[in-house]
Design an enzyme around this catalytic site. Structure first.
Site, PDB file in Angstrom:
ATOM      1  N   GLU A  46      50.071  45.168  31.572  1.00 30.09           N
ATOM      2  CA  GLU A  46      51.408  45.760  31.380  1.00 30.09           C
ATOM      3  C   GLU A  46      51.938  45.464  29.978  1.00 30.09           C
ATOM      4  O   GLU A  46      52.549  46.323  29.342  1.00 30.09           O
ATOM      5  CB  GLU A  46      52.357  45.227  32.458  1.00 30.09           C
ATOM      6  CG  GLU A  46      51.976  45.751  33.839  1.00 30.09           C
ATOM      7  CD  GLU A  46      52.704  45.055  34.984  1.00 30.09           C
ATOM      8  OE1 GLU A  46      52.762  43.803  34.972  1.00 30.09           O
ATOM      9  OE2 GLU A  46      53.212  45.751  35.873  1.00 30.09           O
ATOM     10  N   GLY A  99      50.250  41.466  34.517  1.00 32.00           N
ATOM     11  CA  GLY A  99      51.247  41.457  33.444  1.00 32.00           C
ATOM     12  C   GLY A  99      50.608  41.562  32.064  1.00 32.00           C
ATOM     13  O   GLY A  99      51.250  42.030  31.117  1.00 32.00           O
TER      14      GLY A  99
HETATM   15  C1  HXC Z   1      47.660  31.245  36.138  1.00 35.00           C
HETATM   16  C2  HXC Z   1      45.459  31.644  35.580  1.00 35.00           C
HETATM   17  C3  HXC Z   1      45.657  33.031  35.651  1.00 35.00           C
HETATM   18  C4  HXC Z   1      46.974  33.499  35.989  1.00 35.00           C
HETATM   19  C5  HXC Z   1      43.600  32.677  35.137  1.00 35.00           C
HETATM   20  N1  HXC Z   1      44.183  31.462  35.256  1.00 35.00           N
HETATM   21  N2  HXC Z   1      44.484  33.641  35.382  1.00 35.00           N
HETATM   22  N3  HXC Z   1      46.458  30.763  35.812  1.00 35.00           N
HETATM   23  N4  HXC Z   1      47.920  32.567  36.220  1.00 35.00           N
HETATM   24  N5  HXC Z   1      47.264  34.797  36.039  1.00 35.00           N
HETATM   25  C6  HXC Z   1      43.544  30.152  35.084  1.00 35.00           C
HETATM   26  C7  HXC Z   1      42.611  29.819  36.228  1.00 35.00           C
HETATM   27  O1  HXC Z   1      43.321  29.337  37.334  1.00 35.00           O
HETATM   28  C8  HXC Z   1      41.737  28.765  35.593  1.00 35.00           C
HETATM   29  O2  HXC Z   1      42.455  27.560  35.572  1.00 35.00           O
HETATM   30  C9  HXC Z   1      41.628  29.238  34.148  1.00 35.00           C
HETATM   31  O3  HXC Z   1      42.726  30.150  33.949  1.00 35.00           O
HETATM   32  C10 HXC Z   1      40.337  30.012  33.900  1.00 35.00           C
HETATM   33  O4  HXC Z   1      40.222  31.022  34.883  1.00 35.00           O
HETATM   34  P1  HXC Z   1      38.946  31.202  35.820  1.00 35.00           P
HETATM   35  O5  HXC Z   1      39.367  31.920  37.036  1.00 35.00           O
HETATM   36  O6  HXC Z   1      38.238  29.890  36.016  1.00 35.00           O
HETATM   37  O7  HXC Z   1      38.026  32.129  34.897  1.00 35.00           O
HETATM   38  P2  HXC Z   1      36.999  33.243  35.352  1.00 35.00           P
HETATM   39  O8  HXC Z   1      36.160  32.762  36.497  1.00 35.00           O
HETATM   40  O9  HXC Z   1      36.321  33.680  34.109  1.00 35.00           O
HETATM   41  O10 HXC Z   1      37.882  34.456  35.921  1.00 35.00           O
HETATM   42  C11 HXC Z   1      38.746  35.134  35.043  1.00 35.00           C
HETATM   43  C12 HXC Z   1      39.705  36.035  35.848  1.00 35.00           C
HETATM   44  C13 HXC Z   1      40.432  35.176  36.925  1.00 35.00           C
HETATM   45  C14 HXC Z   1      38.928  37.164  36.522  1.00 35.00           C
HETATM   46  C15 HXC Z   1      40.691  36.623  34.853  1.00 35.00           C
HETATM   47  O11 HXC Z   1      40.967  34.018  36.288  1.00 35.00           O
HETATM   48  C16 HXC Z   1      41.531  35.889  37.624  1.00 35.00           C
HETATM   49  O12 HXC Z   1      41.304  36.718  38.515  1.00 35.00           O
HETATM   50  N6  HXC Z   1      42.768  35.600  37.257  1.00 35.00           N
HETATM   51  C17 HXC Z   1      43.961  36.132  37.908  1.00 35.00           C
HETATM   52  C18 HXC Z   1      44.193  37.549  37.443  1.00 35.00           C
HETATM   53  C19 HXC Z   1      45.401  38.148  38.162  1.00 35.00           C
HETATM   54  O13 HXC Z   1      45.430  38.233  39.385  1.00 35.00           O
HETATM   55  N7  HXC Z   1      46.345  38.585  37.382  1.00 35.00           N
HETATM   56  C20 HXC Z   1      47.587  39.211  37.906  1.00 35.00           C
HETATM   57  C21 HXC Z   1      48.634  38.168  38.125  1.00 35.00           C
HETATM   58  S1  HXC Z   1      50.038  38.846  38.908  1.00 35.00           S
HETATM   59  P3  HXC Z   1      41.732  26.157  35.944  1.00 35.00           P
HETATM   60  O14 HXC Z   1      42.848  25.176  35.896  1.00 35.00           O
HETATM   61  O15 HXC Z   1      41.113  26.335  37.275  1.00 35.00           O
HETATM   62  O16 HXC Z   1      40.713  25.986  34.849  1.00 35.00           O
HETATM   63  C22 HXC Z   1      50.917  39.548  37.661  1.00 35.00           C
HETATM   64  C23 HXC Z   1      52.199  40.163  38.082  1.00 35.00           C
HETATM   65  C24 HXC Z   1      52.990  40.603  36.903  1.00 35.00           C
HETATM   66  O17 HXC Z   1      50.534  39.534  36.540  1.00 35.00           O
HETATM   67  C25 HXC Z   1      54.392  40.765  37.323  1.00 35.00           C
HETATM   68  C26 HXC Z   1      55.329  41.063  36.192  1.00 35.00           C
HETATM   69  C27 HXC Z   1      55.151  40.266  34.979  1.00 35.00           C
END
Ligand code: HXC
Length: 259
Positions: free
Chosen positions: A113, A110
């Site tokens: 997006e 998102g």
């Molecule tokens: C909730 C999130 C998050 C997310 C990161 N965090 N992305 N929380 N939703 N999308 C949180 C982590 O859980 C973590 O919380 C803190 O942020 C720091 O992230 P880390 O993973 O520890 O950091 P890092 O190792 O540097 O990795 C960064 C990252 C990874 C590669 C960006 O966080 C990641 O893969 N995030 C998810 C990305 C993702 O899949 N996005 C798409 C979502 S689906 P804590 O509490 O552990 O510190 C989507 C659908 C859209 O967007 C639909 C329409 C709107």
């Protein structure tokens, strides 16, 4: 309105800057954040003094996507009946003044997006773009399968959506997803510079240019060309067109009054 998940400020009395502010969650997007963002965008759009808006995040993340902790609990009924994400997630599309995304760090799911809903993207050299939803057992839901192919073509969009890999700033610029890449410590300055340039032009003309370019992504070429021509004709009715061309002819700087 007071904001908890974004910060809002004005630069030089004419550029509105909105900073996503959930740093611990890497600016993960939820309904409250998107409601606040929608309200701030609408307020700047309605403010006569504002000529351009910048949307930005932190150095580490523009936005790492929709909040997975919220979505993880959703049933089909929750998502469908609640019409996730129609509610205020695409308000940015209705904004008539230009919105520049200044992206550093992660712009994923998102977040990517949201950046693509802006009018153009200026990226820092540490920016990373991706549609990693496939890794979560889902697909992009806020335009990733539609806007990304329009920006970078089918092959790269498929690659991004099917593998979930990230694209760095250099690849994103090469592919046409972003308009410029600058050093991280120059990102805000570069975005502000572009916003100031735009703000000094006629607001009417700027809005017309934005409307016309957006038409290129809807309908046929001949409809788009006709739309552009009629807008072009209508701009001869503005004082700003008279001022712009008179200034050129008389070798002086144009001063637009937005009329
Ligand atoms: C909730 C999130 C998050 C997310 C990161 N965090 N992305 N929380 N939703 N999308 C949180 C982590 O859980 C973590 O919380 C803190 O942020 C720091 O992230 P880390 O993973 O520890 O950091 P890092 O190792 O540097 O990795 C960064 C990252 C990874 C590669 C960006 O966080 C990641 O893969 N995030 C998810 C990305 C993702 O899949 N996005 C798409 C979502 S689906 P804590 O509490 O552990 O510190 C989507 C659908 C859209 O967007 C639909 C329409 C709107």
């Amino acid at each position: 309105m007071t904001y908890e998940m974004i910060e809002v400020r004005v630069e030089a009395e004419k550029v509105g800057i909105i900073t996503l502010n959930r740093p611990k969650q890497l600016n993960a997007l939820n309904d409250q954040l998107m409601d606040e963002l929608g309200a701030a965008l609408k307020a700047f759009d309605a403010d006569e003094k504002i000529g351009c808006i910048i949307l930005t995040g932190s150095e580490k993340a523009f936005a790492a996507g929709a909040d997975i902790t919220v979505m993880a609990k959703f049933t089909f009924a929750d998502a469908y009946k609640g019409d996730f994400i129609t509610r205020n997630w695409e308000t940015i599309r209705t904004i008539r003044k230009p919105v520049i995304a200044a992206v550093s760090g992660f712009a994923l799911g998102g977040g990517c997006e949201l950046a693509m809903m802006c009018d153009f993207i200026i990226a820092a050299d540490n920016a990373k773009f991706g549609q990693p939803e496939i890794k979560l057992g889902t697909i992009p839901g806020a335009g990733g399968t539609q806007r990304l192919p329009r920006a970078v073509g089918k092959s790269k969009a498929m690659d991004m959506a099917l593998t979930g890999r990230m694209m760095n700033a250099e690849e994103a610029e090469r592919a046409g997803l972003v308009s410029r890449v600058v050093a991280l410590d120059k990102l805000q300055e570069e975005a502000l510079g572009a916003a100031l340039v735009i703000s000094d032009y006629s607001q009417i003309t700027v809005m017309a240019a934005k409307e016309a370019v957006n038409r290129a992504f809807e309908g046929t070429l001949s409809d788009g060309l006709m739309f552009e021509r009629r807008l072009f004709h209508s701009l001869f009715a503005t004082a700003d067109q008279k001022e712009g061309m008179d200034a050129f002819v008389n070798k002086r700087k144009a001063v637009f009054t937005h009329q």
